[in-house]
Design a protein around this motif. Structure first.
Motif, PDB file in Angstrom:
ATOM      1  N   SER A  36      21.177 -22.096  -5.139  1.00  0.00           N
ATOM      2  CA  SER A  36      22.540 -21.633  -4.889  1.00  0.00           C
ATOM      3  C   SER A  36      23.469 -22.810  -4.594  1.00  0.00           C
ATOM      4  CB  SER A  36      22.540 -20.642  -3.720  1.00  0.00           C
ATOM      5  OG  SER A  36      23.835 -20.209  -3.407  1.00  0.00           O
ATOM      6  N   HIS A  84      32.860 -19.948  -0.150  1.00  0.00           N
ATOM      7  CA  HIS A  84      33.279 -18.997   0.871  1.00  0.00           C
ATOM      8  C   HIS A  84      34.595 -18.308   0.496  1.00  0.00           C
ATOM      9  CE1 HIS A  84      30.641 -20.422   4.492  1.00  0.00           C
ATOM     10  NE2 HIS A  84      29.943 -20.111   3.430  1.00  0.00           N
ATOM     11  N   LEU A  87      34.202 -15.151  -1.664  1.00  0.00           N
ATOM     12  CA  LEU A  87      33.472 -13.992  -1.137  1.00  0.00           C
ATOM     13  C   LEU A  87      34.352 -12.743  -1.069  1.00  0.00           C
ATOM     14  CD1 LEU A  87      31.592 -15.821   1.757  1.00  0.00           C
ATOM     15  CD2 LEU A  87      30.491 -14.732  -0.215  1.00  0.00           C
ATOM     16  N   THR A 101      30.928 -16.373  -9.869  1.00  0.00           N
ATOM     17  CA  THR A 101      30.936 -17.016  -8.565  1.00  0.00           C
ATOM     18  C   THR A 101      29.571 -16.917  -7.898  1.00  0.00           C
ATOM     19  OG1 THR A 101      31.915 -14.965  -7.747  1.00  0.00           O
ATOM     20  CG2 THR A 101      33.393 -16.811  -8.105  1.00  0.00           C
ATOM     21  N   ASN A 102      29.365 -17.740  -6.888  1.00  0.00           N
ATOM     22  CA  ASN A 102      28.043 -17.872  -6.274  1.00  0.00           C
ATOM     23  C   ASN A 102      27.505 -16.534  -5.782  1.00  0.00           C
ATOM     24  OD1 ASN A 102      25.956 -18.614  -4.155  1.00  0.00           O
ATOM     25  ND2 ASN A 102      26.473 -20.639  -4.919  1.00  0.00           N
ATOM     26  N   HIS A 103      28.334 -15.746  -5.112  1.00  0.00           N
ATOM     27  CA  HIS A 103      27.832 -14.494  -4.549  1.00  0.00           C
ATOM     28  C   HIS A 103      27.505 -13.466  -5.626  1.00  0.00           C
ATOM     29  CE1 HIS A 103      32.150 -13.471  -4.891  1.00  0.00           C
ATOM     30  NE2 HIS A 103      31.734 -12.214  -4.994  1.00  0.00           N
ATOM     31  N   GLY A 107      24.057 -13.308  -4.508  1.00  0.00           N
ATOM     32  CA  GLY A 107      24.252 -12.357  -3.422  1.00  0.00           C
ATOM     33  C   GLY A 107      25.075 -12.971  -2.302  1.00  0.00           C
ATOM     34  N   GLU A 108      25.732 -12.102  -1.530  1.00  0.00           N
ATOM     35  CA  GLU A 108      26.648 -12.580  -0.496  1.00  0.00           C
ATOM     36  C   GLU A 108      25.951 -13.388   0.593  1.00  0.00           C
ATOM     37  OE1 GLU A 108      29.551  -9.803   1.099  1.00  0.00           O
ATOM     38  OE2 GLU A 108      29.240  -8.529  -0.667  1.00  0.00           O
ATOM     39  N   THR A 110      23.176 -15.171   0.579  1.00  0.00           N
ATOM     40  CA  THR A 110      22.767 -16.504   0.121  1.00  0.00           C
ATOM     41  C   THR A 110      23.983 -17.402  -0.092  1.00  0.00           C
ATOM     42  OG1 THR A 110      20.788 -15.605  -0.934  1.00  0.00           O
ATOM     43  CG2 THR A 110      21.514 -17.773  -1.676  1.00  0.00           C
ATOM     44  N   ALA A 111      25.070 -16.847  -0.622  1.00  0.00           N
ATOM     45  CA  ALA A 111      26.287 -17.635  -0.831  1.00  0.00           C
ATOM     46  C   ALA A 111      26.832 -18.162   0.495  1.00  0.00           C
ATOM     47  CB  ALA A 111      27.343 -16.795  -1.547  1.00  0.00           C
ATOM     48  N   ILE A 112      26.841 -17.322   1.510  1.00  0.00           N
ATOM     49  CA  ILE A 112      27.312 -17.758   2.833  1.00  0.00           C
ATOM     50  C   ILE A 112      26.445 -18.904   3.344  1.00  0.00           C
ATOM     51  CG2 ILE A 112      27.532 -17.091   5.264  1.00  0.00           C
ATOM     52  CD1 ILE A 112      28.248 -14.252   4.200  1.00  0.00           C
TER      53      ILE A 112
END
Length: 298
Positions: A36, A84, A87, A101-103, A107-108, A110-112
């Motif tokens: 990620s 961030h 998100l 996007t990363n999330h 998933g949210e 893991t992105a955080i």
């Protein structure tokens, strides 16, 4: 400078990108977290902040290698902020630089965590890289960490993001809007310039000039972002056009009008170049980069 600015920019981007993934910790890091982090760190982009570090060192006639660790750390922090920002609780974007996007991918949660890890790795990497550096003193290393902490934190980029969130859906004053732009976008650019100055042994006058230059191009960069969100090409931008209006977000064009925004952008870029000339820092990379802020299409 014989080469075009695009060539100059790409040359510096290639240098930076060769150091990004090697700077990440891999051993002992959960595989999905590492994936990620590297996904967003290597998702492309303008790499404007690390390029500024190297351009300042060139302007001060100091070796580029001295700035690479700080430049890499800056890009880690910038990347965390984008992860961030995208998100659902923030800007809720599905695309960044034309990619999911990363999330969306990881998933949210893991992105955080990936953003958290990039932020903390940046400071560790500066300390590790300059801790025993023959040309960078411990005092300079501490100054770099303090500068980056100040500009990226609650009084800087994060504070600007908070003010941006609080300003959605209501009419802002010009002072409120400029506070957002100065801190959300400008502070990390100033951190790049001042960090390059500290590493390049700039005088106090030159550091002040870099600070003002950074303020001008930071505000100019965000004004151009606002303009592109009105009349840009979604395919070039890699994200939807008109999203600011859809969210009733205060921008320069919505508050001051499109023509005023373009005129003010011109004034800022002129001032940015004038302060460089006065401080004997008129390196072609920095001068042309100011024009790039105004003329970019993505």
């Amino acid at each position: 400078m014989q080469q075009s600015f695009d060539q100059y920019l790409q040359e510096k981007i290639d240098i930076i990108e060769g150091h990004l993934v090697p700077a990440l910790e891999k051993e002992g890091v959960p595989a999905r977290l590492y994936e990620s982090m590297s996904y967003s760190l290597m998702a492309g982009g303008k790499r404007l902040r690390p390029v500024l570090v190297l351009a300042v060192l060139e302007a001060l006639d100091k070796p580029l290698e001295r700035g690479i660790p700080y430049a890499v750390a800056l890009e880690m922090i910038h990347t965390y902020s984008l992860v961030h920002d995208d998100l659902p609780a923030m800007d809720d974007d599905a695309l960044r630089r034309g990619k999911p996007t990363n999330h969306i991918v990881f998933g949210e949660a893991t992105a955080i965590l990936a953003g958290d890890a990039l932020l903390t790795r940046a400071f560790g990497y500066i300390a590790e890289s300059y801790g025993q550096h023959p040309e960078v003193s411990p005092a300079t290393t501490v100054s770099l960490i303090a500068e980056l902490g100040k500009r990226a934190g609650a009084r800087g980029m994060v504070g600007g993001q908070m003010a941006d969130i609080e300003g959605e859906g209501r009419q802002l004053s010009l002072a409120e809007l400029e506070y957002i732009h100065e801190h959300k976008t400008g502070d990390l650019l100033v951190a790049a310039l001042r960090g390059g100055g500290l590493l390049g042994e700039a005088t106090e006058e030159q550091l002040d000039a870099l600070n003002r230059y950074g303020h001008c191009i930071g505000l100019g960069f965000q004004i151009q972002d606002d303009i592109l969100n009105v009349e840009g090409d979604a395919q070039l931008l890699g994200k939807a056009v008109g999203s600011d209006a859809d969210r009733q977000k205060a921008t320069y064009p919505s508050l001051q009008g499109l023509e005023y925004s373009k005129t003010h952008l011109d004034r800022l870029i002129t001032e940015a170049k004038d302060v460089l000339i006065a401080a004997k820092l008129a390196h072609p990379g920095l001068m042309q980069l100011a024009d790039y802020v105004k003329e970019r299409t993505k």
